[in-house]
Write a protein that holds these residues in place. Structure first.
Motif, PDB file in Angstrom:
ATOM      1  N   SER A   1       0.839  -1.191   0.000  1.00 22.49           N
ATOM      2  CA  SER A   1       0.000   0.000   0.000  1.00 22.49           C
ATOM      3  C   SER A   1       0.878   1.247   0.000  1.00 22.49           C
ATOM      4  O   SER A   1       2.029   1.228   0.440  1.00 22.49           O
ATOM      5  CB  SER A   1      -0.911  -0.014   1.223  1.00 22.49           C
ATOM      6  OG  SER A   1      -0.131   0.026   2.395  1.00 22.49           O
TER       7      SER A   1
ATOM      8  N   THR B   1      -7.862   8.988  -1.351  1.00 19.17           N
ATOM      9  CA  THR B   1      -8.177   7.602  -1.017  1.00 19.17           C
ATOM     10  C   THR B   1      -7.818   7.247   0.412  1.00 19.17           C
ATOM     11  O   THR B   1      -8.064   6.133   0.835  1.00 19.17           O
ATOM     12  CB  THR B   1      -7.417   6.643  -1.945  1.00 19.17           C
ATOM     13  OG1 THR B   1      -6.020   6.826  -1.734  1.00 19.17           O
ATOM     14  CG2 THR B   1      -7.761   6.894  -3.390  1.00 19.17           C
ATOM     15  N   SER B   2      -7.237   8.165   1.134  1.00 18.82           N
ATOM     16  CA  SER B   2      -6.704   7.829   2.446  1.00 18.82           C
ATOM     17  C   SER B   2      -7.232   8.792   3.489  1.00 18.82           C
ATOM     18  O   SER B   2      -7.510   9.952   3.201  1.00 18.82           O
ATOM     19  CB  SER B   2      -5.177   7.910   2.383  1.00 18.82           C
ATOM     20  OG  SER B   2      -4.635   7.866   3.659  1.00 18.82           O
TER      21      SER B   2
ATOM     22  N   ARG C   1      -7.252  13.093   3.642  1.00 21.25           N
ATOM     23  CA  ARG C   1      -8.438  13.890   3.958  1.00 21.25           C
ATOM     24  C   ARG C   1      -8.190  14.850   5.116  1.00 21.25           C
ATOM     25  O   ARG C   1      -8.692  15.951   5.129  1.00 21.25           O
ATOM     26  CB  ARG C   1      -9.601  12.967   4.289  1.00 21.25           C
ATOM     27  CG  ARG C   1     -10.149  12.289   3.082  1.00 21.25           C
ATOM     28  CD  ARG C   1     -11.413  11.519   3.393  1.00 21.25           C
ATOM     29  NE  ARG C   1     -11.681  10.633   2.284  1.00 21.25           N
ATOM     30  CZ  ARG C   1     -11.618   9.323   2.340  1.00 21.25           C
ATOM     31  NH1 ARG C   1     -11.315   8.732   3.475  1.00 21.25           N
ATOM     32  NH2 ARG C   1     -11.870   8.591   1.289  1.00 21.25           N
TER      33      ARG C   1
END
Length: 169
Positions: A13, A83-84, A88
């Protein structure tokens, strides 16, 4: 054979890549600053005429590794965009800090290392090396300031990525 294919199919990841790059970069910086350079100084190598060339070789290679780590960190944080949880919460700060880390690596590679090596070169091999050139003290102060900023920002970002990784798990 299935063990190998299982490892290949398992994807890393982006937060893991970021944490690895940050951890490697920060730990190698600490080893260079707190172990290797003091050891060379204690051994008396800094008072020898060939130390400028040796120091340039060591830092030139390490600076290129720093550029790779900084680029990998910036790339992974841009890939995390949207996406994380990390992105955000601290999206502007993480990108800004990674750009700042890249700028520090660029300053080390293309400004500080060549200038410090140039100041340390002994042009007259018959003169003994007495002390550090006058401009070298200011360069060292600038280096330690940038190194402190790099370690602080890197540690902060490593904490953010670790917290983000834990919330995703």
């Amino acid at each position: 054979m299935s063990a190998v294919s299982g490892l290949i199919s398992k994807r890393l990841s982006w937060p893991t890549i970021t944490m690895f790059a940050l951890g490697f970069w920060l730990s190698s910086s600490l080893i260079l600053d707190l172990v290797i350079m003091p050891s060379l100084s204690a051994a008396g190598m800094m008072s020898q005429s060939g130390f400028a060339a040796a120091g340039y070789s060591i830092f030139s290679i390490f600076n290129r590794v720093e550029l790779l780590c900084a680029g990998l960190i910036l790339t992974s944080l841009l890939a995390l965009r949207g996406t994380s949880n990390l992105y955000r919460h601290v999206r502007r700060w993480s990108i800004f800090f990674s750009l700042l880390l890249l700028a520090i690596a660029l300053i080390y590679t293309y400004i500080m290392t060549p200038q410090m090596s140039g100041l340390a070169v002994q042009l007259n091999s018959w003169e003994p090396v007495n002390s550090m050139p006058p401009g070298m003290v200011q360069m060292h102060e600038g280096y330690w300031l940038l190194e402190t900023i790099k370690l602080a920002l890197g540690t902060l970002m490593l904490g953010w990525c670790y917290r983000d990784q834990r919330t995703l798990a």
